[in-house]
Design a protein around this motif. Structure first.
Motif, mmCIF file in Angstrom:
data_model
loop_
_atom_site.group_PDB
_atom_site.id
_atom_site.type_symbol
_atom_site.label_atom_id
_atom_site.label_comp_id
_atom_site.label_asym_id
_atom_site.label_seq_id
_atom_site.Cartn_x
_atom_site.Cartn_y
_atom_site.Cartn_z
ATOM 1 N N LEU A 269 103.505 19.720 67.609
ATOM 2 C CA LEU A 269 103.290 20.574 66.441
ATOM 3 C C LEU A 269 101.999 20.125 65.781
ATOM 4 O O LEU A 269 101.881 18.963 65.364
ATOM 5 N N GLU A 270 101.012 21.016 65.694
ATOM 6 C CA GLU A 270 99.697 20.652 65.159
ATOM 7 C C GLU A 270 99.436 21.415 63.862
ATOM 8 O O GLU A 270 99.611 22.632 63.795
ATOM 9 N N ILE A 271 99.000 20.682 62.834
ATOM 10 C CA ILE A 271 98.695 21.244 61.523
ATOM 11 C C ILE A 271 97.198 21.123 61.275
ATOM 12 O O ILE A 271 96.608 20.056 61.461
ATOM 13 N N PHE A 272 96.607 22.215 60.806
ATOM 14 C CA PHE A 272 95.167 22.255 60.581
ATOM 15 C C PHE A 272 94.871 22.203 59.086
ATOM 16 O O PHE A 272 94.808 23.222 58.400
ATOM 17 N N GLY A 273 94.710 20.985 58.604
ATOM 18 C CA GLY A 273 94.392 20.793 57.201
ATOM 19 C C GLY A 273 95.542 21.119 56.278
ATOM 20 O O GLY A 273 96.709 21.114 56.660
#
Length: 330
Positions: free
Chosen positions: A93-97
């Motif tokens: 799971l990747e969060i961008f800022g």
């Protein structure tokens, strides 16, 4: 006239039946967090909540096991984060800022598939609060977004692309102009974009919800206009359930001017729409048990789970909703 025609067609369409079940509520109600399934468990990371009259920014990671119908805590984010775009896939799971309420962060972070540790994955080229992200193959796209969650006058129409572990590059612009709080889904290697909102001038009274819908073909780097939503809507969630259909959940269907009129047709929405990709049409589905903005839906197999969201102004929901989809026809 176009909106009235769309509403009449929707009213005549057969309803898609969804059977909703309430599962165990989240330990910490929230909205604005990242959500996705990793190795059979639903992960909710970060977000924001209200503690009395105080807004609280979260670094909590809440993990739900469907078999046990139970929540547990995962590895906390390095800093509180809310309202950052995100993607999830089999590898994490990747969060961008996001924002912690005091500053905007441009770092991207990824929770690995073991759900044991967050890893730094790079730096964003711009502030993208309230934007949306989509993944196709090993490419990630970020659409729209803003430098501020309260003043949307500075939002962007940018479409950014990152291939593998490469650098971000701007590849396109949203055809409807700057947008925030859109609903997006990926199907047939295209990105589908529904609604959202914009603020052409400064100040909350200038906020305008959008009903326009588009699809984006990354290979051709080209946009196509779709049939507009029956109502202008922001803060909804969309999920492609197969290569034929996209489900569209909730949102908020009033601008400040419309809300002032207190029309029963506007406000927090429990509506669910099924969008047919081939025919470019919408039909109603069984509504959610509660009206919500910002509820994030994720699918495991043929089961959809929706957690959290905003159920009223300065309010957060901890409810977890589940519905199992019928198997697609051959």
């Amino acid at each position: 006239m176009r909106t009235l025609t769309a509403l009449l067609l929707l009213a005549m369409a057969p309803v898609m039946t969804l059977v909703w079940n309430e599962r165990k509520s989240m330990p910490r109600p929230e909205a604005g967090g990242a959500a996705g399934f990793l190795d059979g468990e639903l992960v909710i990371a970060g977000g924001a909540a209200w503690d009395g009259g105080t807004k609280v920014w979260l670094k909590d990671v809440q993990i739900y096991g469907p078999r046990q119908n139970a929540w547990r805590s995962g590895p906390a984010l390095p800093v509180p984060l809310a309202y950052g775009p995100f993607v999830h896939s089999g590898d994490g799971l990747e969060i961008f800022g996001g924002t912690d309420g005091r500053q905007v962060h441009r770092e991207s972070l990824k929770l690995d598939s073991s759900k044991s540790k967050w890893h730094a994955t790079g730096t964003l080229p711009a502030d993208v609060l309230l934007g949306r992200a989509a993944r196709i193959g090993d490419s990630v796209f970020i659409l729209g977004g803003c430098p501020d969650v309260a003043d949307l006058a500075g939002c962007s129409d940018s479409v950014w692309r990152r291939d593998g572990g490469g650098a971000w590059r701007r590849v396109s612009s949203l055809p409807g102009g700057p947008l925030a709080l859109t609903a997006i889904a990926v199907a047939r290697n295209r990105i589908y974009v529904f609604g959202g909102c914009a603020m052409p001038a400064a100040g909350p009274a200038a906020l305008v919800n959008r009903s326009a819908a588009y699809s984006y073909d990354p290979q051709a780097n080209a946009w196509a206009m779709l049939r507009a939503l029956p109502h202008a809507n922001r803060g909804a969630s969309a999920v492609a359930i197969d290569d034929r259909s996209i489900l569209f959940f909730g949102g908020y269907t009033a601008s400040p001017q419309e809300a002032a009129g207190k029309s029963a047709a506007f406000g927090f929405s429990a509506d669910v729409l099924a969008y047919d990709i081939a025919t470019d049409t919408y039909k109603p589905a069984t509504p959610m048990p509660v009206a919500l903005l910002g509820v994030e839906f994720a699918m495991s197999g043929r089961t959809l789970f929706g957690a959290g969201g905003e159920d009223r102004m300065r309010g957060r929901s901890g409810r977890l909703m589940e519905t199992r989809l019928a198997e697609p026809e051959p």
